[in-house]
Design a protein around this motif. Sequence first.
Motif, mmCIF file in Angstrom:
data_model
loop_
_atom_site.group_PDB
_atom_site.id
_atom_site.type_symbol
_atom_site.label_atom_id
_atom_site.label_comp_id
_atom_site.label_asym_id
_atom_site.label_seq_id
_atom_site.Cartn_x
_atom_site.Cartn_y
_atom_site.Cartn_z
ATOM 1 N N ALA A 1 0.830 -1.208 0.000
ATOM 2 C CA ALA A 1 0.000 0.000 0.000
ATOM 3 C C ALA A 1 0.864 1.259 0.000
ATOM 4 C CB ALA A 1 -0.928 -0.012 1.212
ATOM 5 N N THR A 2 1.961 1.240 0.750
ATOM 6 C CA THR A 2 2.831 2.416 0.830
ATOM 7 C C THR A 2 3.562 2.648 -0.483
ATOM 8 O OG1 THR A 2 3.130 1.916 3.184
ATOM 9 C CG2 THR A 2 4.595 3.555 2.226
ATOM 10 N N ILE A 3 3.977 1.558 -1.131
ATOM 11 C CA ILE A 3 4.636 1.704 -2.435
ATOM 12 C C ILE A 3 3.686 2.340 -3.438
ATOM 13 C CG2 ILE A 3 5.484 0.396 -4.422
ATOM 14 C CD1 ILE A 3 6.821 -1.507 -2.473
ATOM 15 N N LEU A 4 2.420 1.898 -3.439
ATOM 16 C CA LEU A 4 1.441 2.494 -4.354
ATOM 17 C C LEU A 4 1.253 3.980 -4.056
ATOM 18 C CD1 LEU A 4 -1.270 -0.327 -4.519
ATOM 19 C CD2 LEU A 4 0.415 0.299 -6.272
ATOM 20 N N ALA A 5 1.194 4.324 -2.760
ATOM 21 C CA ALA A 5 1.057 5.737 -2.394
ATOM 22 C C ALA A 5 2.300 6.525 -2.807
ATOM 23 C CB ALA A 5 0.825 5.852 -0.885
ATOM 24 N N HIS A 6 3.466 5.927 -2.636
ATOM 25 C CA HIS A 6 4.731 6.583 -3.000
ATOM 26 C C HIS A 6 4.794 6.833 -4.509
ATOM 27 C CE1 HIS A 6 8.953 7.642 -2.672
ATOM 28 N NE2 HIS A 6 9.277 6.707 -3.555
ATOM 29 N N ILE A 7 4.418 5.824 -5.294
ATOM 30 C CA ILE A 7 4.417 5.982 -6.752
ATOM 31 C C ILE A 7 3.381 7.022 -7.172
ATOM 32 C CG2 ILE A 7 3.902 4.807 -8.926
ATOM 33 C CD1 ILE A 7 5.020 2.246 -7.671
ATOM 34 N N GLY A 8 2.213 6.953 -6.534
ATOM 35 C CA GLY A 8 1.180 7.932 -6.858
ATOM 36 C C GLY A 8 1.627 9.354 -6.574
ATOM 37 N N GLY A 9 2.314 9.554 -5.444
ATOM 38 C CA GLY A 9 2.811 10.892 -5.114
ATOM 39 C C GLY A 9 3.853 11.372 -6.102
ATOM 40 N N ALA A 10 4.767 10.458 -6.504
ATOM 41 C CA ALA A 10 5.803 10.839 -7.469
ATOM 42 C C ALA A 10 5.192 11.230 -8.812
ATOM 43 C CB ALA A 10 6.782 9.684 -7.649
ATOM 44 N N LEU A 11 4.193 10.458 -9.253
ATOM 45 C CA LEU A 11 3.536 10.779 -10.533
ATOM 46 C C LEU A 11 2.748 12.083 -10.438
ATOM 47 C CD1 LEU A 11 2.295 7.237 -11.605
ATOM 48 C CD2 LEU A 11 4.235 8.536 -12.530
ATOM 49 N N LYS A 12 2.157 12.316 -9.280
ATOM 50 C CA LYS A 12 1.423 13.577 -9.089
ATOM 51 C C LYS A 12 2.362 14.770 -9.205
ATOM 52 C CE LYS A 12 -0.386 16.844 -6.084
ATOM 53 N NZ LYS A 12 0.293 17.901 -5.279
ATOM 54 N N HIS A 13 3.544 14.669 -8.586
ATOM 55 C CA HIS A 13 4.527 15.749 -8.705
ATOM 56 C C HIS A 13 4.958 15.947 -10.154
ATOM 57 C CE1 HIS A 13 5.412 17.052 -4.619
ATOM 58 N NE2 HIS A 13 5.326 15.787 -4.220
ATOM 59 N N HIS A 14 5.139 14.831 -10.874
ATOM 60 C CA HIS A 14 5.678 14.931 -12.232
ATOM 61 C C HIS A 14 4.632 15.372 -13.256
ATOM 62 C CE1 HIS A 14 8.791 14.143 -15.183
ATOM 63 N NE2 HIS A 14 7.915 13.453 -15.922
ATOM 64 N N LEU A 15 3.415 14.847 -13.134
ATOM 65 C CA LEU A 15 2.406 15.086 -14.168
ATOM 66 C C LEU A 15 1.477 16.255 -13.866
ATOM 67 C CD1 LEU A 15 1.441 11.361 -14.898
ATOM 68 C CD2 LEU A 15 3.035 12.838 -16.174
ATOM 69 N N ILE A 16 1.196 16.498 -12.592
ATOM 70 C CA ILE A 16 0.257 17.560 -12.227
ATOM 71 C C ILE A 16 0.998 18.806 -11.766
ATOM 72 C CG2 ILE A 16 -1.630 18.195 -10.671
ATOM 73 C CD1 ILE A 16 -2.469 15.256 -10.657
ATOM 74 N N ASP A 17 1.888 18.645 -10.780
ATOM 75 C CA ASP A 17 2.643 19.809 -10.293
ATOM 76 C C ASP A 17 3.729 20.223 -11.282
ATOM 77 O OD1 ASP A 17 1.095 19.592 -8.025
ATOM 78 O OD2 ASP A 17 2.624 18.517 -6.864
ATOM 79 N N ARG A 18 4.186 19.280 -12.091
ATOM 80 C CA ARG A 18 5.247 19.521 -13.071
ATOM 81 C C ARG A 18 6.497 20.122 -12.422
ATOM 82 N NH1 ARG A 18 3.671 18.629 -18.159
ATOM 83 N NH2 ARG A 18 1.441 18.529 -18.621
ATOM 84 N N ASP A 19 6.856 19.537 -11.255
ATOM 85 C CA ASP A 19 8.075 19.987 -10.597
ATOM 86 C C ASP A 19 9.156 18.923 -10.767
ATOM 87 O OD1 ASP A 19 7.669 17.978 -8.666
ATOM 88 O OD2 ASP A 19 6.591 19.313 -7.312
ATOM 89 N N SER A 20 10.279 19.076 -10.071
ATOM 90 C CA SER A 20 11.445 18.212 -10.289
ATOM 91 C C SER A 20 11.610 17.134 -9.230
ATOM 92 C CB SER A 20 12.714 19.072 -10.326
ATOM 93 O OG SER A 20 12.637 20.029 -11.358
ATOM 94 N N THR A 21 10.546 16.869 -8.439
ATOM 95 C CA THR A 21 10.660 15.886 -7.357
ATOM 96 C C THR A 21 11.078 14.514 -7.880
ATOM 97 O OG1 THR A 21 9.019 17.045 -6.012
ATOM 98 C CG2 THR A 21 9.422 14.729 -5.492
ATOM 99 N N LEU A 22 10.407 14.034 -8.908
ATOM 100 C CA LEU A 22 10.736 12.725 -9.470
ATOM 101 C C LEU A 22 12.093 12.737 -10.166
ATOM 102 C CD1 LEU A 22 10.009 9.799 -10.185
ATOM 103 C CD2 LEU A 22 8.729 10.678 -12.155
ATOM 104 N N LEU A 23 12.391 13.816 -10.865
ATOM 105 C CA LEU A 23 13.639 13.888 -11.626
ATOM 106 C C LEU A 23 14.859 13.883 -10.725
ATOM 107 C CD1 LEU A 23 12.646 16.519 -14.358
ATOM 108 C CD2 LEU A 23 12.850 14.019 -14.611
ATOM 109 N N ARG A 24 14.718 14.304 -9.470
ATOM 110 C CA ARG A 24 15.860 14.319 -8.557
ATOM 111 C C ARG A 24 16.379 12.902 -8.272
ATOM 112 N NH1 ARG A 24 14.531 18.410 -3.617
ATOM 113 N NH2 ARG A 24 12.954 16.812 -3.191
ATOM 114 N N MET A 25 15.490 11.874 -8.443
ATOM 115 C CA MET A 25 15.907 10.492 -8.222
ATOM 116 C C MET A 25 16.168 9.763 -9.536
ATOM 117 S SD MET A 25 16.752 8.358 -5.871
ATOM 118 C CE MET A 25 16.085 8.947 -4.311
ATOM 119 N N ALA A 26 15.945 10.429 -10.661
ATOM 120 C CA ALA A 26 16.157 9.783 -11.958
ATOM 121 C C ALA A 26 17.649 9.720 -12.278
ATOM 122 C CB ALA A 26 15.412 10.542 -13.050
ATOM 123 N N PRO A 27 18.079 8.710 -13.048
ATOM 124 C CA PRO A 27 19.495 8.622 -13.442
ATOM 125 C C PRO A 27 19.919 9.860 -14.240
ATOM 126 C CG PRO A 27 18.335 6.574 -13.911
ATOM 127 C CD PRO A 27 17.293 7.575 -13.557
ATOM 128 N N GLY A 28 21.193 10.156 -14.169
ATOM 129 C CA GLY A 28 21.710 11.293 -14.935
ATOM 130 C C GLY A 28 21.878 12.531 -14.081
#
Length: 411
Positions: free
Chosen positions: A167-194
């Motif tokens: 359940a927590t993993i689903l919530a964690h993924i949902g939060g990351a996608l919300k930041h990336h797709l709705i807020d359009r901020d860099s939260t997810l990108l900070r953990m992305a390779p590169g």
Amino acid sequence: MPRQNTSVSYGSVTKTFHWLTALLILTAFPIGYFAEETAEFIQSSAFDGSQATIEQATLLFSLHKTVGVAAFFVALGRILWALTQEKPGLLHPDRKLEAWAAETAHWVLYGAMLIVPLSGWIHHAASDGFAPIWWPFGQSLPLVPKSAFVSDLFSSVHFFAMLLLGATILAHIGGALKHHLIDRDSTLLRMAPGTRAMPVPPAQVHSALPFVTAVVVWLAALGTGTGVFLIAEGTQGEGAPVVAAQSAEGSGWAVQSGTLGIEVTQMGSAVTGSFATWSANITFAEPANPGPAGDVTVEISIPSLTLGSVTAQAMGADYFNAETWPTATFTADLVQIEGDQYEAQGSLTIRDQTVPVTLPFTLTLDGDMAVMAGKTEVNRMDFNVGAGTKDEGTLGFGVGITVELTAQRNG
């Protein structure tokens, strides 16, 4: 890409730990699911004893356990590394509820990365075990005894901790996608390779509330797992008959109380059970000298057997086939060997097979009361029980039989 974290992004070591942990956890979930599904089929009455199915279950469980242990050590390394690193701040710390939820989820995940695999490991180590962990360091754990109670308890804890992790993993993924797709901020990108330019987080105000909340969540999960197990244990105990045996009509002795138990070894683990319904017709007189002392006929209701999680499997066509042969019979002569040492020398009929069996037992006489206790072992293959399972490592050939009873002389 720098190895160390900075105030704006995660370093290469943290990212590697993050994605490797995710890979191991998301691999363990489906393997564990299919392993449990296969095990449930094996324990059902529909199972035909197929060796290929048993080998598939063993393979899946070994793989699941090995991935789980690997996930534990990777998670431990990740947490130790995180303690030495700066953590990039939240990009929206002003959103109090969202910030609290995100921080709580991270603390819950940190706990899950250790508790879920460790509870599964303890469950494995506490049992005699089948499906070994694939590594050269043995199957035991320090301070963990071989105990069915401990093993079953941590199996329950593992299950509920796994549900919380999922359940927590689903919530964690949902939060990351919300930041990336709705807020359009860099939260997810900070953990992305590169390596890429990242915004500087605003000033942070840290609170102990998310950690406290995560502790409460984990206490609830662990308490639920423990509580469900203890309730189930109590229910099973309440259901056990106080008097398991009765005297057959016309018997020379009346059975006051007794138990008839069996023990099998399945995939390296001892599984014990007992018959709730059986009757004994006993004729006995203490001889002046060692020799014949009477006879006994015991009739056993096969459907009354309780054999842990494999009860339904034991009733199936390849095993006792209780629907076709619902009664087993033991007929024997009672012989005094010496002092309180006796033997019941006779034959045991299970299914359509009758096999000679000798049951050594001790007998204590006190006036009109008698207390006996005996134990023997038979080979299930002699009775065509589990004939389709010819691998003794999967299901042991030997079946232990134990009898204890207290009887009173009639008249």
